[in-house]
Design a protein around this motif. Structure first.
Motif, mmCIF file in Angstrom:
data_model
loop_
_atom_site.group_PDB
_atom_site.id
_atom_site.type_symbol
_atom_site.label_atom_id
_atom_site.label_comp_id
_atom_site.label_asym_id
_atom_site.label_seq_id
_atom_site.Cartn_x
_atom_site.Cartn_y
_atom_site.Cartn_z
ATOM 1 N N GLU A 21 -6.043 2.479 3.796
ATOM 2 C CA GLU A 21 -6.051 1.050 2.692
ATOM 3 C C GLU A 21 -5.344 0.267 2.288
ATOM 4 N N ALA A 22 -4.448 0.221 3.954
ATOM 5 C CA ALA A 22 -3.988 -1.075 3.532
ATOM 6 C C ALA A 22 -5.016 -2.471 4.393
ATOM 7 N N GLY A 23 -5.982 -1.785 5.015
ATOM 8 C CA GLY A 23 -7.015 -2.077 5.986
ATOM 9 C C GLY A 23 -6.396 -2.527 7.536
ATOM 10 N N VAL A 24 -5.028 -2.134 7.354
ATOM 11 C CA VAL A 24 -4.886 -2.801 9.551
ATOM 12 C C VAL A 24 -5.066 -1.970 10.031
ATOM 13 N N ALA A 25 -5.531 -2.564 11.867
ATOM 14 C CA ALA A 25 -4.737 -1.693 12.353
ATOM 15 C C ALA A 25 -3.894 -0.668 13.105
ATOM 16 N N LYS A 26 -3.855 0.170 13.719
ATOM 17 C CA LYS A 26 -2.900 1.182 14.300
ATOM 18 C C LYS A 26 -1.705 0.200 14.351
ATOM 19 N N ALA A 27 -2.777 -0.675 15.669
ATOM 20 C CA ALA A 27 -0.981 -1.182 16.373
ATOM 21 C C ALA A 27 -0.597 -2.145 15.785
ATOM 22 N N THR A 28 -1.531 -2.933 14.391
ATOM 23 C CA THR A 28 -1.048 -3.658 13.713
ATOM 24 C C THR A 28 0.258 -2.643 12.897
ATOM 25 N N PHE A 29 0.199 -1.750 12.492
ATOM 26 C CA PHE A 29 0.939 -0.591 11.982
ATOM 27 C C PHE A 29 2.574 -1.048 12.348
ATOM 28 N N TYR A 30 2.510 0.052 13.725
ATOM 29 C CA TYR A 30 3.416 0.142 14.324
ATOM 30 C C TYR A 30 3.584 -0.986 15.205
ATOM 31 N N THR A 60 0.526 -1.037 -0.029
ATOM 32 C CA THR A 60 0.260 0.272 0.191
ATOM 33 C C THR A 60 1.113 1.400 0.233
ATOM 34 N N ALA A 61 2.027 1.350 0.894
ATOM 35 C CA ALA A 61 2.777 2.315 0.914
ATOM 36 C C ALA A 61 3.493 2.785 -0.491
ATOM 37 N N ALA A 62 3.908 1.833 -1.268
ATOM 38 C CA ALA A 62 4.571 1.815 -2.452
ATOM 39 C C ALA A 62 3.904 2.607 -2.830
ATOM 40 N N ARG A 63 2.622 2.331 -3.056
ATOM 41 C CA ARG A 63 1.592 2.774 -4.117
ATOM 42 C C ARG A 63 1.392 3.605 -3.867
ATOM 43 N N LEU A 64 1.912 4.567 -2.565
ATOM 44 C CA LEU A 64 0.748 5.460 -2.457
ATOM 45 C C LEU A 64 1.773 7.050 -2.652
ATOM 46 N N PHE A 65 3.251 6.274 -1.988
ATOM 47 C CA PHE A 65 4.668 6.621 -1.790
ATOM 48 C C PHE A 65 4.676 7.388 -3.394
ATOM 49 N N HIS A 66 4.898 6.340 -3.927
ATOM 50 C CA HIS A 66 5.378 6.627 -6.033
ATOM 51 C C HIS A 66 4.494 7.403 -6.365
ATOM 52 N N ARG A 67 2.764 7.705 -6.319
ATOM 53 C CA ARG A 67 1.578 7.948 -6.533
ATOM 54 C C ARG A 67 1.647 9.370 -5.844
ATOM 55 N N ARG A 68 1.883 10.133 -4.685
ATOM 56 C CA ARG A 68 1.455 11.107 -4.485
ATOM 57 C C ARG A 68 2.733 11.871 -3.603
ATOM 58 N N GLY A 69 3.972 10.973 -3.321
ATOM 59 C CA GLY A 69 4.970 11.678 -2.689
ATOM 60 C C GLY A 69 5.180 11.474 -1.602
ATOM 61 N N ILE A 70 6.236 11.068 -1.310
ATOM 62 C CA ILE A 70 6.329 10.837 0.610
ATOM 63 C C ILE A 70 5.545 11.478 1.659
ATOM 64 N N ALA A 71 6.169 12.935 1.372
ATOM 65 C CA ALA A 71 5.371 13.916 2.232
ATOM 66 C C ALA A 71 3.996 13.620 2.740
ATOM 67 N N ALA A 72 3.388 14.026 1.317
ATOM 68 C CA ALA A 72 1.487 13.922 1.289
ATOM 69 C C ALA A 72 1.334 12.675 1.729
ATOM 70 N N THR A 73 2.093 12.061 1.460
ATOM 71 C CA THR A 73 1.121 10.377 1.887
ATOM 72 C C THR A 73 1.637 10.187 3.619
ATOM 73 N N GLY A 74 0.454 10.289 4.485
ATOM 74 C CA GLY A 74 0.574 9.935 5.703
ATOM 75 C C GLY A 74 0.202 8.710 6.335
ATOM 76 N N VAL A 75 0.725 8.231 7.841
ATOM 77 C CA VAL A 75 0.573 6.922 8.092
ATOM 78 C C VAL A 75 -1.075 6.438 8.474
ATOM 79 N N ASP A 76 -1.870 7.716 8.828
ATOM 80 C CA ASP A 76 -3.133 7.248 8.652
ATOM 81 C C ASP A 76 -3.641 6.637 7.160
ATOM 82 N N ARG A 77 -3.753 7.061 6.549
ATOM 83 C CA ARG A 77 -3.706 6.895 4.784
ATOM 84 C C ARG A 77 -3.105 5.874 4.744
ATOM 85 N N VAL A 78 -2.058 5.013 5.025
ATOM 86 C CA VAL A 78 -2.093 4.215 4.730
ATOM 87 C C VAL A 78 -1.772 2.994 5.912
ATOM 88 N N ILE A 79 -2.801 3.117 7.041
ATOM 89 C CA ILE A 79 -3.261 2.235 7.296
ATOM 90 C C ILE A 79 -5.025 2.000 7.140
#
Length: 386
Positions: free
Chosen positions: A227-236, A206-225
């Motif tokens: 779009e990946a369909g995971v819980a915040k605790a799982t991410f960290y 999910t991050a690869a798709r967002l970083f490459h399309r939108r850029g790193i700065a414009a992609t927040g952790v909350d959006r990755v979480i």
């Protein structure tokens, strides 16, 4: 009932394989190809007493019904007893004219669960995804929808087929959604399904798709979480920080476009003086299929600019750029030119990639290819031993 028959009754036949259920991405070359591959799948489910849910373009309802009837399905009877549920895009994807992933997932989930409540043992759902071609509000979140739906379905006993037209959807969209689904139906063959993506892999994809399309700065952790369909605790648990995630993306083999292209060129067995020209041909094809997003390493360094932020990310991206230079110097030496010619070719290649991305045209890559051929033909006297 013997064991073999019992297994058959608990599986679905699609694309030449039996599966216990799941989320399938169907990539079809037009409507004729779609119906040729799916009407048998629908008819089998009706015959076995399963439910069918179809989410269609309202303008094609008559054609859809006729195609099902031509496959031997008693459409009127199936609709009357609730076994066939034909819904339109506005009922599911575009409620109030807007696409909202979370709401849509809930509607699809409810449609499947309602079949069980009606007494049907399983549901075969097909979503016709051509609505995502238009610029409806929220349509850019289609990948987020697919990821959330996949997480929601889990180990489902039903089958949901998301049908995409490879002739109409952008290649970048097809690539994204194929990566999300655990099963893909391509050219009549079902592929994948060995295992669902683990949370770490899902987050990285999910991050690869967002970083490459939108850029790193414009992609927040909350959006990755989200779009990946995971819980915040799982991410960290998987990635301690956004910086750790960015580093994993930069070093992931799927991000390393250059080595992938160069290895493919070498696999064709070209003469040494044709490696670089063929590489430029492959770059032109790659950047067009990648929707002119450009080089992730160059994009990352450009985004960081002259700031001191994230030195580890800067170092990782720079290391990959340096590796590309090493490979081009080797290719230039093998072609009879000197290593400095490889440096010049890297400069030409990098500039052409950025210009191609800006213009959304492969012409700069083609022009850079001609320049690279000239550079290879002219030995650099500074590289010759006196």
């Amino acid at each position: 009932m013997d064991a073999a028959r019992e297994v058959t009754d608990r599986t679905f036949r699609i694309g030449g394989l039996d599966i216990a259920g799941g989320h399938v991405c169907g990539a079809f070359a037009g409507d004729d190809d779609l119906y040729a591959q799916l009407t048998g799948f629908v008819a089998e489910g009706i015959e076995r007493g399963e439910r069918a849910v179809h989410i269609i373009d309202p303008s094609t309802r008559r054609e859809h019904v006729d195609r099902l009837a031509a496959a031997g399905i008693d459409v009127d009877g199936a609709i009357a007893r609730g076994q066939l549920d034909i819904r339109e895009w506005a009922d599911v994807y575009l409620i109030d004219g807007r696409f909202e992933p979370t709401r849509t997932v809930a509607v699809v989930r409810n449609a499947i669960d309602s079949g069980r409540q009606m007494g049907y043992p399983a549901t075969r759902a097909i979503g016709f995804m051509a609505w995502a071609i238009d610029h409806a509000p929220g349509v850019e979140a289609v990948s987020a929808y697919e990821a959330r739906l996949d997480a929601e379905l889990g180990r489902t006993r039903d089958v949901v087929v998301c049908a995409y037209d490879v002739r109409r959807h952008r290649p970048s969209v097809i690539v994204d959604v194929l990566a999300i689904h655990p099963y893909t139906l391509v050219e009549g063959q079902l592929r994948g399904g060995a295992s669902r993506q683990m949370p770490r892999d899902r987050i990285l994809a999910t991050a690869a798709r967002l970083f490459h399309r939108r850029g790193i700065a414009a992609t927040g952790v909350d959006r990755v979480i989200a779009e990946a369909g995971v819980a915040k605790a799982t991410f960290y648990r998987q990635y301690g920080s956004k910086e750790d995630l960015v580093l994993a993306w930069i070093d992931d083999p799927s991000t390393n476009w250059f080595d992938r292209l160069l290895e493919a060129v070498h696999a064709t067995g070209p003469s040494p003086n044709m490696v670089v020209p063929r590489l430029f041909d492959s770059v032109a094809e790659w950047i067009e299929l990648d929707d002119f997003r450009g080089c992730p390493y160059l994009n990352t360094l450009a985004e960081l600019g002259g700031t001191d932020g994230s030195p580890r990310v800067r170092a990782a991206a720079t290391a990959h750029i340096d590796s590309i230079g090493d490979r081009l110097r080797d290719a230039s030496v093998a072609a009879g030119a000197g290593p400095s010619v490889g440096d010049q070719i890297q400069a030409v290649l990098a500039g052409s990639i950025q210009l191609a991305a800006a213009r959304r045209s492969i012409d700069p890559i083609r022009q850079a290819r001609e320049a690279a051929v000239i550079l290879l033909a002219e030995r650099d006297s500074s590289d010759e031993v006196a």
